[in-house]
Scaffold this active site. Structure first.
Site, PDB file in Angstrom:
ATOM      1  CG  ASN A  61      -2.431  -1.033   1.042  1.00 40.69           C
ATOM      2  OD1 ASN A  61      -2.423  -1.126   0.215  1.00 40.69           O
ATOM      3  ND2 ASN A  61      -2.113  -1.687   1.862  1.00 40.69           N
ATOM      4  CG  HIS A  62       2.203   3.173  -3.024  1.00 41.01           C
ATOM      5  ND1 HIS A  62       3.891   2.879  -2.461  1.00 41.01           N
ATOM      6  CD2 HIS A  62       2.188   2.052  -3.814  1.00 41.01           C
ATOM      7  CE1 HIS A  62       4.173   2.241  -3.349  1.00 41.01           C
ATOM      8  NE2 HIS A  62       3.033   1.172  -4.077  1.00 41.01           N
TER       9      HIS A  62
END
Length: 128
Positions: A61-62
């Site tokens: 995830n970012h």
């Protein structure tokens, strides 16, 4: 096209979970006693929560936008110099100031944002 990691990098070492739990506990203790966690809630310990989290559900995830940059304290956390509104010397220089998720891997953008933020902070009267 979707890339898949051949071997997930999470929790491969026997010390990984212990290090994660210690890191979270240290972070929480530095925030003071007024903090109320949403997850894990008061029915589950932090250790139980981490132990129940399966690596199969972890991915890359970012996260961004949690401390949004902007021109008004009514819709952002930091000003255009990355200074937290209504503080004297508190700055945020990470992915949180980016208002929204870009269309690709954001790593390079975060590095550019960080370099620009440092230049802005150093340019302020009196320095950081």
């Amino acid at each position: 096209m979707y890339a898949k990691v051949l071997t997930n990098p999470w929790f491969q070492d026997s010390n990984d979970k212990a290090a994660l739990i210690t890191g979270i506990q240290d972070t929480l203790s530095s925030m003071g006693s007024g903090l109320k966690l949403i997850m894990p809630d008061n029915t589950m310990t932090l250790t139980d929560y981490v132990n129940s989290y399966t690596p199969a559900t972890m991915n890359s995830n970012h996260w961004c936008g949690s401390t949004r940059i902007g021109t008004s304290s009514s819709n952002s956390v930091v000003d255009t110099n990355t200074k937290v509104w209504n503080t004297n010397n508190l700055f945020v220089v990470d992915a949180g100031i980016v208002p929204g998720q870009p269309m690709s891997n954001p790593h390079a953008m975060y590095m550019v944002v960080a370099e620009a933020a440092v230049a802005k902070i150093l340019a302020l009267a009196g320095g950081p």
